[in-house]
Design an enzyme around this catalytic site. Structure first.
Site, PDB file in Angstrom:
ATOM      1  N   LYS A  25      44.504  75.943  98.849  1.00 34.77           N
ATOM      2  CA  LYS A  25      43.585  76.973  99.337  1.00 34.77           C
ATOM      3  C   LYS A  25      44.306  78.266  99.710  1.00 34.77           C
ATOM      4  O   LYS A  25      43.686  79.320  99.787  1.00 34.77           O
ATOM      5  CB  LYS A  25      42.769  76.433 100.496  1.00 34.77           C
ATOM      6  CG  LYS A  25      41.844  75.305 100.028  1.00 34.77           C
ATOM      7  CD  LYS A  25      40.922  74.827 101.121  1.00 34.77           C
ATOM      8  CE  LYS A  25      39.904  73.822 100.585  1.00 34.77           C
ATOM      9  NZ  LYS A  25      40.513  72.504 100.310  1.00 34.77           N
TER      10      LYS A  25
HETATM   11  C1  LIG Z   1      39.920  71.613  99.478  1.00 33.66           C
HETATM   12  C2  LIG Z   1      40.809  70.587  98.902  1.00 33.66           C
HETATM   13  C3  LIG Z   1      40.440  69.853  97.752  1.00 33.66           C
HETATM   14  C4  LIG Z   1      39.078  70.011  97.100  1.00 33.66           C
HETATM   15  O1  LIG Z   1      38.920  71.266  96.532  1.00 33.66           O
HETATM   16  P1  LIG Z   1      37.487  71.707  95.957  1.00 33.66           P
HETATM   17  O2  LIG Z   1      37.602  73.133  95.633  1.00 33.66           O
HETATM   18  O3  LIG Z   1      36.544  71.424  97.064  1.00 33.66           O
HETATM   19  O4  LIG Z   1      37.217  70.882  94.785  1.00 33.66           O
HETATM   20  C5  LIG Z   1      41.343  68.959  97.222  1.00 33.66           C
HETATM   21  N1  LIG Z   1      42.543  68.749  97.801  1.00 33.66           N
HETATM   22  C6  LIG Z   1      42.940  69.421  98.909  1.00 33.66           C
HETATM   23  C7  LIG Z   1      44.271  69.136  99.501  1.00 33.66           C
HETATM   24  C8  LIG Z   1      42.101  70.370  99.493  1.00 33.66           C
HETATM   25  O5  LIG Z   1      42.490  71.032 100.594  1.00 33.66           O
END
Ligand SMILES: *Cc1c(COP(=O)(O)O)cnc(C)c1O
Length: 461
Positions: A110
């Site tokens: 993210k």
């Molecule tokens: C947010 C997150 C996901 C999922 O991502 P999406 O965009 O909701 O599919 C997977 N792995 C980690 C470590 C995350 O922080």
């Protein structure tokens, strides 16, 4: 370039407006009016390092932002990554690769979007000369990444709601040990859903929103999706020319945000073969891709908590294209799903997609298997991407070139790693946090309490 809502009830807007608003006023999600064809750019782009590629890519979309401003925003966004490739690729075998997306400041993918979004917000504040208050709700990684994307930005006060005791201690420390005075981690007694419900109600108070300069950092912001497109393109170019054919990206997913970005890149002409959607036991997307039925179930907390999601909010963008840009149909589908918790697609083009589901017990076994087989430590989310290692006969195991997206660093989940392979995974940035003071605030999960807290603490610039 103009941006339209998936629900088709508001006029098209500019890039900056779409980013500043997050959600469209009709409740829909913003998408480019027309998807550009990237093929003419690819030869030039193949030589660029990450930040330059990101700048070139956004140059096509952020057409109402001054190119110099864009250059500065992007240049500042990838300086806190601890790997010079930003999104490095690790080869595990002839056909199997890992795309490591955890080298940013909070060790989860993210950061790619939220470092950039923080700088877009900062540029907007300077341009408009008015401060903003950011409010978000998190089940862990988003809050930490948002806080670090907005840390120290002039004119921004950040408020992140999270359920007390339901996020990992390290995730809490990433939010509560920054030492920054414009950051307010707000722990609530209740679940993530309670936090999110209260937050949505705060956003519906339009008078409060304009008074305080309210902005969102949720996963549906268009800038987040576009920022995630960039690492798919960069990964594609990191493979040698003769290896670029027949690539399948394997994407651990919850909200469908990450995989949607890759799928858009494919739609824009980058020759990716397909996607494998990897869910944990919260498998609404796996069931959808197997059956064509999108059906809500209870969220069951797992060892991969950032994927503990049932309503995949970004899925609405996929539906929009799947229904040939028919916004009326999108509204009908969302309405039916909201009322009944279910939608049965008469026809859904799922070509290019496959999916797997992995429960907690399997996640542990996969972490161990991947470690023994490849000497690689996968975090619990990334582990879902390696599901075929448990069932080599069922899956034509890694017969194509597969790139598994590693969405978090294993050190964020030390207990799960330890119990799977008998080893602690550590990272210096997390070790440092352990000796810092935790500064957090507890609020009632009611819109009134949250608004009162925000009014009191919002910084005056
Ligand atoms: C947010 C997150 C996901 C999922 O991502 P999406 O965009 O909701 O599919 C997977 N792995 C980690 C470590 C995350 O922080």
């Amino acid at each position: 370039m103009q941006y339209i809502s998936t629900r088709g009830q508001v006029p098209a807007v500019s890039f900056s407006t779409a980013v500043a608003e997050g959600l469209a006023p009709d409740g829909g999600l913003y998408l480019p009016k027309e998807l550009p064809d990237l093929r003419p750019y690819l030869i030039d782009w193949s030589k660029l390092e990450f930040a330059s590629l990101c700048e070139a890519f956004f140059g096509i979309f952020a057409t109402d932002i001054d190119p110099i401003e864009l250059k500065n925003v992007v240049a500042r966004s990838y300086t806190k990554f601890d790997h010079s490739d930003i999104a490095p690729i690790v080869r595990l075998s002839e056909n199997l690769f890992v795309l490591e997306l955890f080298h940013g400041p909070t060790l989860a993918f993210k950061d790619f979007a939220l470092q950039l979004l923080g700088n877009f917000y900062e540029a907007q504040i300077t341009r408009k000369n008015s401060p903003i208050a950011v409010l978000g709700a998190t089940s862990g990684d988003t809050g930490a990444a948002a806080i670090h994307g907005l840390l120290g930005k002039e004119g921004v006060t950040t408020f992140i709601l999270y359920p007390e005791g339901r996020i990992s201690p390290l995730q809490e420390r990433q939010m509560a040990c920054t030492g920054a005075d414009n950051v307010f981690p707000l722990s609530i007694k209740g679940s993530f859903d309670d936090a999110q419900t209260a937050m949505k109600t705060v956003f519906e108070d339009l008078k409060f929103a304009s008074e305080i300069g309210l902005s969102a950092v949720n996963s549906i912001n268009l800038a987040r999706i576009l920022a995630q497109c960039v690492y798919y393109i960069s990964a594609f170019f990191r493979l040698s020319e003769d290896e670029r054919e027949d690539i399948t990206f394997v994407v651990p997913t919850g909200n469908f945000g990450n995989v949607l970005a890759g799928w858009l890149v494919q739609r824009m002409g980058v020759p990716i073969k397909g996607f494998r959607v990897a869910t944990n036991q919260n498998d609404i997307l796996h069931r959808l891709f197997e059956t064509g039925i999108y059906e809500l179930e209870e969220v069951a907390p797992s060892v991969a908590p950032s994927m503990d999601i049932q309503v995949a909010s970004n899925f609405e963008r996929f539906i929009y294209y799947a229904e040939d840009s028919d916004a009326d149909k999108v509204r009908e589908i969302i309405q039916t799903f909201k009322m009944t918790g279910k939608y049965v697609f008469e026809y859904l083009d799922r070509s290019g997609f496959s999916s797997t589901r992995t429960d907690d017990d399997e996640i542990s076994r996969i972490i161990k298997e991947v470690y023994l087989k490849y000497g690689y430590i996968a975090d619990p989310h990334t582990a879902c991407g390696f599901a075929p290692v448990l069932n080599p006969s069922k899956h034509s195991q890694f017969s194509d070139k597969e790139i598994v997206l590693a969405t978090a660093h294993p050190a964020k989940f030390p207990d799960t790693i330890d119990s799977a392979i008998g080893q602690k995974s550590t990272h210096h940035s997390l070790e440092v946090l352990k000796s810092r003071e935790i500064v957090k605030y507890s609020v009632e999960p009611t819109p009134e309490a949250i608004k009162a807290f925000m009014r009191k603490h919002v910084s005056q610039v």
